[in-house]
Design a protein around this motif. Structure first.
Motif, PDB file in Angstrom:
ATOM      1  N   ALA A  21       0.911  -1.421   0.023  1.00  0.00           N
ATOM      2  CA  ALA A  21      -0.004  -0.117  -0.136  1.00  0.00           C
ATOM      3  C   ALA A  21       0.957   1.382   0.023  1.00  0.00           C
ATOM      4  O   ALA A  21       0.622   2.100  -0.655  1.00  0.00           O
ATOM      5  CB  ALA A  21      -0.963   0.064   1.295  1.00  0.00           C
ATOM      6  N   ILE A  22       1.824   1.147   0.815  1.00  0.00           N
ATOM      7  CA  ILE A  22       2.801   2.470   0.810  1.00  0.00           C
ATOM      8  C   ILE A  22       3.472   2.590  -0.320  1.00  0.00           C
ATOM      9  O   ILE A  22       3.431   3.738  -0.991  1.00  0.00           O
ATOM     10  CB  ILE A  22       3.981   2.349   2.087  1.00  0.00           C
ATOM     11  N   TYR A  23       4.049   1.419  -0.932  1.00  0.00           N
ATOM     12  CA  TYR A  23       4.757   1.699  -2.328  1.00  0.00           C
ATOM     13  C   TYR A  23       3.612   2.053  -3.271  1.00  0.00           C
ATOM     14  O   TYR A  23       4.019   2.787  -4.161  1.00  0.00           O
ATOM     15  CB  TYR A  23       5.383   0.393  -2.638  1.00  0.00           C
ATOM     16  N   GLY A  24       2.633   1.592  -3.152  1.00  0.00           N
ATOM     17  CA  GLY A  24       1.596   1.875  -4.257  1.00  0.00           C
ATOM     18  C   GLY A  24       1.270   3.470  -4.056  1.00  0.00           C
ATOM     19  O   GLY A  24       0.966   4.134  -5.032  1.00  0.00           O
ATOM     20  N   MET A  25       1.266   4.155  -2.924  1.00  0.00           N
ATOM     21  CA  MET A  25       1.170   5.523  -2.739  1.00  0.00           C
ATOM     22  C   MET A  25       2.446   6.381  -3.180  1.00  0.00           C
ATOM     23  O   MET A  25       2.162   7.298  -4.036  1.00  0.00           O
ATOM     24  CB  MET A  25       1.038   5.838  -1.228  1.00  0.00           C
ATOM     25  N   ILE A  26       3.320   5.861  -3.203  1.00  0.00           N
ATOM     26  CA  ILE A  26       4.452   6.448  -3.819  1.00  0.00           C
ATOM     27  C   ILE A  26       4.319   6.450  -5.165  1.00  0.00           C
ATOM     28  O   ILE A  26       4.620   7.502  -5.854  1.00  0.00           O
ATOM     29  CB  ILE A  26       6.031   5.774  -3.395  1.00  0.00           C
ATOM     30  N   VAL A  27       4.326   5.360  -5.812  1.00  0.00           N
ATOM     31  CA  VAL A  27       4.051   5.279  -7.133  1.00  0.00           C
ATOM     32  C   VAL A  27       2.999   5.962  -7.934  1.00  0.00           C
ATOM     33  O   VAL A  27       2.944   6.859  -8.862  1.00  0.00           O
ATOM     34  CB  VAL A  27       3.841   3.702  -7.754  1.00  0.00           C
ATOM     35  N   THR A  28       1.668   5.944  -7.069  1.00  0.00           N
ATOM     36  CA  THR A  28       0.698   6.967  -7.678  1.00  0.00           C
ATOM     37  C   THR A  28       0.990   8.473  -7.644  1.00  0.00           C
ATOM     38  O   THR A  28       0.821   8.999  -8.495  1.00  0.00           O
ATOM     39  CB  THR A  28      -0.479   6.613  -6.656  1.00  0.00           C
ATOM     40  N   GLN A  29       1.566   8.668  -6.401  1.00  0.00           N
ATOM     41  CA  GLN A  29       1.820  10.372  -6.418  1.00  0.00           C
ATOM     42  C   GLN A  29       2.981  10.313  -7.412  1.00  0.00           C
ATOM     43  O   GLN A  29       2.997  11.504  -8.186  1.00  0.00           O
ATOM     44  CB  GLN A  29       2.633  10.638  -5.180  1.00  0.00           C
ATOM     45  N   SER A 170      -1.199   5.475   6.245  1.00  0.00           N
ATOM     46  CA  SER A 170      -2.272   6.358   6.255  1.00  0.00           C
ATOM     47  C   SER A 170      -1.854   7.736   6.345  1.00  0.00           C
ATOM     48  O   SER A 170      -2.544   8.672   6.757  1.00  0.00           O
ATOM     49  CB  SER A 170      -3.279   5.806   7.668  1.00  0.00           C
ATOM     50  N   PHE A 171      -0.748   8.085   5.707  1.00  0.00           N
ATOM     51  CA  PHE A 171      -0.457   9.655   5.471  1.00  0.00           C
ATOM     52  C   PHE A 171      -0.994   9.789   3.992  1.00  0.00           C
ATOM     53  O   PHE A 171      -1.165   9.184   3.109  1.00  0.00           O
ATOM     54  CB  PHE A 171       1.107   9.569   5.698  1.00  0.00           C
ATOM     55  N   LYS A 172      -0.587  10.974   3.990  1.00  0.00           N
ATOM     56  CA  LYS A 172      -0.844  11.464   2.354  1.00  0.00           C
ATOM     57  C   LYS A 172       0.176  12.393   1.956  1.00  0.00           C
ATOM     58  O   LYS A 172       0.885  13.429   2.659  1.00  0.00           O
ATOM     59  CB  LYS A 172      -2.297  12.379   2.232  1.00  0.00           C
ATOM     60  N   PHE A 173       0.666  12.427   0.651  1.00  0.00           N
ATOM     61  CA  PHE A 173       1.629  13.238  -0.040  1.00  0.00           C
ATOM     62  C   PHE A 173       0.857  14.580  -0.277  1.00  0.00           C
ATOM     63  O   PHE A 173      -0.345  14.452  -0.756  1.00  0.00           O
ATOM     64  CB  PHE A 173       2.018  12.813  -1.286  1.00  0.00           C
ATOM     65  N   PRO A 174       1.374  15.862  -0.289  1.00  0.00           N
ATOM     66  CA  PRO A 174       0.509  17.020  -0.413  1.00  0.00           C
ATOM     67  C   PRO A 174       0.180  16.907  -2.163  1.00  0.00           C
ATOM     68  O   PRO A 174       0.952  16.307  -2.788  1.00  0.00           O
ATOM     69  CB  PRO A 174       1.393  18.156  -0.247  1.00  0.00           C
ATOM     70  N   ALA A 175      -0.820  17.708  -2.268  1.00  0.00           N
ATOM     71  CA  ALA A 175      -1.034  17.824  -3.717  1.00  0.00           C
ATOM     72  C   ALA A 175      -0.014  18.625  -4.606  1.00  0.00           C
ATOM     73  O   ALA A 175       0.216  19.582  -3.976  1.00  0.00           O
ATOM     74  CB  ALA A 175      -2.248  18.310  -3.966  1.00  0.00           C
TER      75      ALA A 175
END
Length: 183
Positions: A21-29, A170-175
């Protein structure tokens, strides 16, 4: 030190699904179109790789300060290595060439981590110069400055995220904001 062969040492305590999930968040961002459309990141394999490295570095930098961040950092780095290996094979790179390419990825990763760590500690302009060199191929310092502002905002947002939020993904990168960001 993150080492690509640590998976031979001991069983992991970090759940694989969380790392996915975390790696997916990085890739998505890193795939956000605004980076390519408005901030000048080349929409190429290398451009996408460099933006992925930037986001991976940001999170690993934050995990360094977390009490329980060592193991998730290693597992996340291992997942990155697996992804790079899988991508090379999907692109048709032969078995004998993959290790050479993986070594090049590792060198790129560690070189950028060192450059970004030194730059972010030296200020916005130094970070912009490092981003310009590594992500924008030496062209477009104004866009590099906007990317540096984004990276600093991402570092700040990750810094505000609690350790549990980091470890659970459960963190978010800024837009990213390609037009209104000014250094």
């Amino acid at each position: 030190m993150l080492w690509p062969f640590n998976h031979f040492r001991k069983p992991r305590l970090t759940p694989a699904g969380t790392i996915e999930a975390i790696y997916g968040m990085i890739v998505t961002q890193a795939r956000e179109p605004i980076f390519y459309r408005d901030l000048g990141v080349p929409d190429t394999v290398n451009g996408r790789f460099d933006l992925l490295l930037l986001h991976l570095w940001l999170l690993l930098r934050r995990l360094r300060t977390a009490q329980d961040g060592v193991e998730p950092s290693q597992v996340l780095f291992d997942r990155f290595c697996e992804d790079m290996d899988d991508n090379l094979r999907e692109m048709g790179v032969g078995d004998q060439t993959v290790p050479k390419r993986m070594r090049a990825f590792g060198e790129a990763f560690y070189g950028r981590v060192q450059a970004y760590d030194q730059a972010i500690d030296s200020g916005a302009e130094a970070l912009a110069q490092a981003i310009c060199k590594n992500i924008l191929n030496g062209a477009g310092i104004d866009r590099a400055r906007r990317l540096a502002v984004y990276a600093q905002a991402a570092e700040a947002a990750l810094g505000l995220a609690g350790e549990q939020a980091l470890l659970l993904g459960s963190f978010k990168f800024p837009a990213p904001n390609g037009k209104d960001v000014t250094p």
